[in-house]
Scaffold this motif. Sequence first.
Motif, short mmCIF file in Angstrom:
data_model
loop_
_atom_site.label_atom_id
_atom_site.label_comp_id
_atom_site.label_asym_id
_atom_site.label_seq_id
_atom_site.Cartn_x
_atom_site.Cartn_y
_atom_site.Cartn_z
N PRO A 131 0.98 -1.04 0.16
CA PRO A 131 -0.07 -0.02 -0.16
C PRO A 131 0.81 1.24 -0.07
CG PRO A 131 -1.05 -1.62 1.57
CD PRO A 131 0.47 -2.18 1.01
N GLN A 132 2.04 1.19 0.64
CA GLN A 132 2.81 2.47 0.75
C GLN A 132 4.23 2.11 0.02
OE1 GLN A 132 1.54 5.31 1.92
NE2 GLN A 132 -0.14 3.94 2.48
N ALA A 133 4.10 0.87 -1.08
CA ALA A 133 5.50 1.01 -1.58
C ALA A 133 5.21 0.40 -3.07
CB ALA A 133 6.33 -0.38 -0.88
N LEU A 140 9.54 -1.05 0.94
CA LEU A 140 8.57 -1.75 1.42
C LEU A 140 8.65 -2.30 2.72
CD1 LEU A 140 9.94 -5.01 1.67
CD2 LEU A 140 10.24 -4.72 -0.65
N LYS A 141 7.45 -2.61 3.65
CA LYS A 141 7.66 -2.77 4.89
C LYS A 141 7.32 -4.26 5.43
CE LYS A 141 7.75 1.79 5.61
NZ LYS A 141 8.76 2.22 6.20
N ASP A 176 16.78 -7.22 6.84
CA ASP A 176 17.57 -6.42 7.82
C ASP A 176 16.97 -4.94 7.67
OD1 ASP A 176 19.56 -5.01 8.91
OD2 ASP A 176 21.22 -5.65 7.62
N PRO A 177 16.27 -4.66 8.84
CA PRO A 177 15.72 -3.28 8.87
C PRO A 177 16.60 -2.31 9.13
CG PRO A 177 15.40 -4.61 10.91
CD PRO A 177 15.98 -5.42 9.95
N ASP A 178 17.80 -2.46 9.62
CA ASP A 178 18.92 -1.51 9.85
C ASP A 178 19.79 -1.06 8.51
OD1 ASP A 178 18.23 -1.24 12.58
OD2 ASP A 178 19.47 -3.10 12.96
N ALA A 179 19.72 -1.81 7.47
CA ALA A 179 20.38 -1.45 6.29
C ALA A 179 19.76 -0.40 5.46
CB ALA A 179 20.50 -2.95 5.67
N ARG A 180 20.32 0.11 4.57
CA ARG A 180 19.87 0.98 3.85
C ARG A 180 18.80 0.41 2.80
NH1 ARG A 180 21.59 0.95 -1.71
NH2 ARG A 180 23.24 -0.50 -2.18
N PRO A 181 17.57 0.68 2.52
CA PRO A 181 16.46 0.43 1.87
C PRO A 181 16.76 -0.67 0.78
CG PRO A 181 16.03 2.53 1.85
CD PRO A 181 17.49 2.27 2.43
N GLN A 182 17.54 -0.57 -0.08
CA GLN A 182 17.74 -1.69 -1.06
C GLN A 182 18.91 -2.79 -0.68
OE1 GLN A 182 18.19 1.55 -1.51
NE2 GLN A 182 16.97 2.15 -3.42
N ALA A 183 19.60 -2.38 0.59
CA ALA A 183 20.31 -3.60 0.95
C ALA A 183 19.74 -4.63 1.88
CB ALA A 183 21.77 -2.81 1.29
#
Length: 397
Positions: A131-133, A140-141, A176-183
Amino acid sequence: MDLNWSKADLAFRDEVRQFVADRLPADIRNKCRRHQRLEKDDYVRWHRILAAHGWGAPNWPVAYGGTGWSPLQRLIFEVESFKGGAPRLLPLGLNMIGPVLIRYGSEAQKARFLSRIITLEDWWCQGYSEPQAGSDLASLKTRAERAANGYVVHGQKTWTTLAQHANWMFCLARTDPDARPQAGISMLLIDLRQPGVTVRPIRTLDGGTEVNEVWLDGVHVPEDQRVGEENQGWTYAKYLLGHERTGIAGLGHCHRELALLKDMAARTCADGRSVASNARLNDRIARVEIDMLGLEMLLLRVAAGSDAHPGPQSSILKVLGSEIQQRLARLQFEVMGLESWPYDPAWRFAEADFFGPGPDGAAAAGASYLDMRKTTIYGGSTQIQKGIIAKMLMGVA
């Protein structure tokens, strides 16, 4: 299209044309030509007819059950199949996750899934958008948390095409929620037949429910159902999207709809004259046909080098192809005139004759016009694709 074809190419075209004429079930052909909804069984029957003939995976290498055809042969097959009234081969397995597994999947994944894609024993759907991605997919969440022997997935996916028929989903989830989005994203293969999966239909402009939202609530995914390395899913996702956008060009569909447009014009009268005698209309038809020829040449160039990632060229194909499909649908709508306006969604499932200038043709034109509005949105909107193309031209990574 065939000015420089060899005798072998012409013979192959005739073989495909005859095969479709002889083997495509008449009820499926009629639905396609009337712009009506296909049921799950319709797709399965046609896929298995092709698979039994060795034509079930036109774009795959022979080693994995494919045909090993050249780019021109694949193009001939697509165009002649659509001209003959055949449905599209479902791209989610054949053109998306199949090539990803061939390139990045484990040997066990290839052995488990590839042959079942060809025969539609497994029906795949795509768990990308949320919904938000949507166009900003990297935000994405949906999360996949480490658990015994794999992951537990929580999240929501939307615009999930034909998920109501699917038993498997290839899904992007954040590991990995702590990585930059694409990583921090991984690609997971999720069995949809287990507890925690909920599929809800989304009604579209034409009254159909081809797309869905899918809820994943504590769904378990074994580690051997992760594609490639953890947190490298963005690489695999981009590879898949290149194949998806090339397929969205829909050249075969364009050829069929152009032929149908000309037939509609020839059979329809306005003010006592055939619509086909209208010079302005003929000019617009000629322009879209010329653009189709350009799309065809570009598609052949891209397909000839598509052993690697199709690259930003696939974005050009996606923009051109989706816009041509919309133009053809609009022209059909205009040719059929006022009778196309009061569209009834029940038409998608009606039993009726099609060819002719009356209400059946008008209903088909109305159905196609509404359905084709989505082509410039799905697979990455036109605005996003133009951004990708601009970066390519400017040499920006």
